[in-house]
Design an enzyme around this catalytic site. Sequence first.
Site, mmCIF file in Angstrom:
data_model
loop_
_atom_site.group_PDB
_atom_site.id
_atom_site.type_symbol
_atom_site.label_atom_id
_atom_site.label_comp_id
_atom_site.label_asym_id
_atom_site.label_seq_id
_atom_site.Cartn_x
_atom_site.Cartn_y
_atom_site.Cartn_z
ATOM 1 N NE ARG A 64 -3.734 -0.444 10.229
ATOM 2 C CZ ARG A 64 -4.409 -1.476 10.767
ATOM 3 N NH1 ARG A 64 -4.470 -2.624 10.138
ATOM 4 N NH2 ARG A 64 -5.006 -1.348 11.933
ATOM 5 C CE1 TYR A 117 14.431 -0.587 -7.836
ATOM 6 C CE2 TYR A 117 13.640 -1.631 -5.834
ATOM 7 C CZ TYR A 117 14.055 -0.508 -6.510
ATOM 8 O OH TYR A 117 14.093 0.699 -5.866
ATOM 9 C CG ASP A 189 8.719 -5.459 -10.893
ATOM 10 O OD1 ASP A 189 8.208 -4.581 -11.611
ATOM 11 O OD2 ASP A 189 9.437 -5.189 -9.915
ATOM 12 C CE LYS A 214 10.900 3.485 -9.354
ATOM 13 N NZ LYS A 214 11.263 2.078 -9.289
HETATM 14 C C1 LIG Z 1 11.429 1.113 -8.309
HETATM 15 C C2 LIG Z 1 11.177 -0.313 -8.524
HETATM 16 C C3 LIG Z 1 10.665 -1.129 -7.511
HETATM 17 C C4 LIG Z 1 10.407 -0.604 -6.099
HETATM 18 O O1 LIG Z 1 9.430 0.374 -6.099
HETATM 19 P P1 LIG Z 1 9.324 1.550 -4.992
HETATM 20 O O2 LIG Z 1 8.107 2.268 -5.389
HETATM 21 O O3 LIG Z 1 10.582 2.349 -5.082
HETATM 22 O O4 LIG Z 1 9.211 0.871 -3.661
HETATM 23 C C5 LIG Z 1 10.404 -2.454 -7.797
HETATM 24 N N1 LIG Z 1 10.652 -2.970 -9.023
HETATM 25 C C6 LIG Z 1 11.164 -2.222 -10.014
HETATM 26 C C7 LIG Z 1 11.417 -2.850 -11.342
HETATM 27 C C8 LIG Z 1 11.441 -0.875 -9.811
HETATM 28 O O5 LIG Z 1 11.963 -0.135 -10.799
#
Ligand SMILES: *Cc1c(COP(=O)(O)O)cnc(C)c1O
Length: 407
Positions: A64, A117, A189, A214
Site C-alpha cells: 500500500r 471532468y 489536470d 488514457k
Molecule cells: C478519465 C479522466 C479522469 C479520471 O480518470 P480515471 O482514471 O477514469 O479515474 C480525470 N480527468 C480527466 C480529464 C479524464 O479524462
Amino acid sequence: MNNDDFLSDPYSLVIHGDRDRDHPDAEDTALAPAIYPASTYSARSSAEFAAMANRPRHPRYYARYGNPTQERCERLLARLENTEAALLMSSGMGAMSTVLFAQVRAGDHIVAQTAHYMGTAQLLTELLPGLGVEVTLVDQRDSAAFARAARENTRLIVLETPSNPTLTLSDLAAVAAFAKSRGIATLADNTFASPINQNPRDFGIDLVLHSATKYLGGHSDLIAGVVCGSREAVEKIWQRSIVLGTNLSPFNAFLLLRGLRTLPLRVARQSANALALARFLQAHPAVARVHYPELESHPQHELAKRQMRRGGGVLSVELKGSEGDESGFQAAKDFVAALKLAKHAVSLGGVETLVVHAASMWEASLAPDEMERAGIVPSLVRIAAGLENAEDLCADMGQALRRAGDR
Ligand SMILES: *Cc1c(COP(=O)(O)O)cnc(C)c1O
C-alpha cells in the site's frame, strides 16, 4: 557516462528514463521490469526494518506504500513532466481525490473551473462542500476571473486544459503567476494534452495530474492515475494516499511502464489523426462546428500555440440540425450509431478511435443549465483519435454523416 545525458528527448526518455544508475536494482540486466505481487517485504535485521518503516515512500515495505515497478514508472513520469517527483495511484479519480484531501481542509477555499471532468466536478461541488471546503467555479477562458474569485482563505486553484469535452483552454502561465503572487497552490489536470503536448510545470504550475488510464497507459487495458510535482508536495500527498488506500496495483504498474515506452509515438500519431479529422469535419456540410485547439478557427488558438506543442488526440464536433431535429440531438445519435470503424465508448487515449455523444452520456447526471454551462450542446460528439489510418477514419466519419443525413 551517465545515461541522463540522453534523456532530454521524450523518445529516448521513455525507453531508458525509468532506470537509475545509483539504484540497487541497476544491476538487473532484464530488459523488461519485474512484477512484484508481494503485499509485504521481510527485513534482514531490526535496523533494516526500522529503515523500511521510517523512510517515506520505501518501495519494499508494504505494497500500500509503493512497490518497485511503480517506483520505476514514477521516475519516468516525473522526468516526462519536468518535475522532481511523481506518485502513481489507483485511478485518475484516486489521484484527484487524494490530492484534494492533501491540499485543503475545512475552512479552506478552492477556485476551479465551470468545466471539469465529471468526477472532478462532483468532488468539487458535492463532496468537498459537504466537508466544509468552499469552492468557487469560474469560466476558464477568463484568466482574471481566477484572481477575482480568490479570497483570504484560498489554498488551491484547479485547472484542466484542454477541458472535457469542448477543448477549452486555461492560460497556465497567467493563472500560475497570479497564484504564486498570493502563495496559492496550483493543480492542472493534463490528461487531454499528455506530457508530450504540454508540460504545465514549465508555465509555473505546482502539481500536474493525469488519468494514466488514457494516453499514458494507451491501450485501454488499465486504470491508473498520477500526480507530479516537487518532492516535498508529492511526499505530502503520499502520506494521504497511504491512509486513503489509493495505491496502484503492481501489475498495473508493469502495464503502464510497457505502455509508456511508445507514448511519444502514439501521441504524435493520435495528434496527426485528430488534426486530419478536424480539418475533414470542418469542411463537411453536415457539421456546424469543430472544437480543436490546433485549428486556426479555435477561439484560443494563439494560447494553444503558446502552451501546447500539438492540439492532442481529442476533438469534438457539433452537427447541424434539420427540420424536426433543430438541436441536432438525433443527428448526433444517428451519426455515432452509423460509424463502422470508430467504437462507441467512453474514455480516450487508446489505440482505437472512440466516439461518445456527450448529451446522452450526461443526460442523467446533469441538469440542462449545467449542460449548457459545460458547453455541451445536444449535437456535440467527442472524438478521441486512435492510431488507425487517417483516410480510413475520415471515410468512416463521412459515410456515417451521409447515413445520418439520409434519415
Ligand atoms: C478519465 C479522466 C479522469 C479520471 O480518470 P480515471 O482514471 O477514469 O479515474 C480525470 N480527468 C480527466 C480529464 C479524464 O479524462
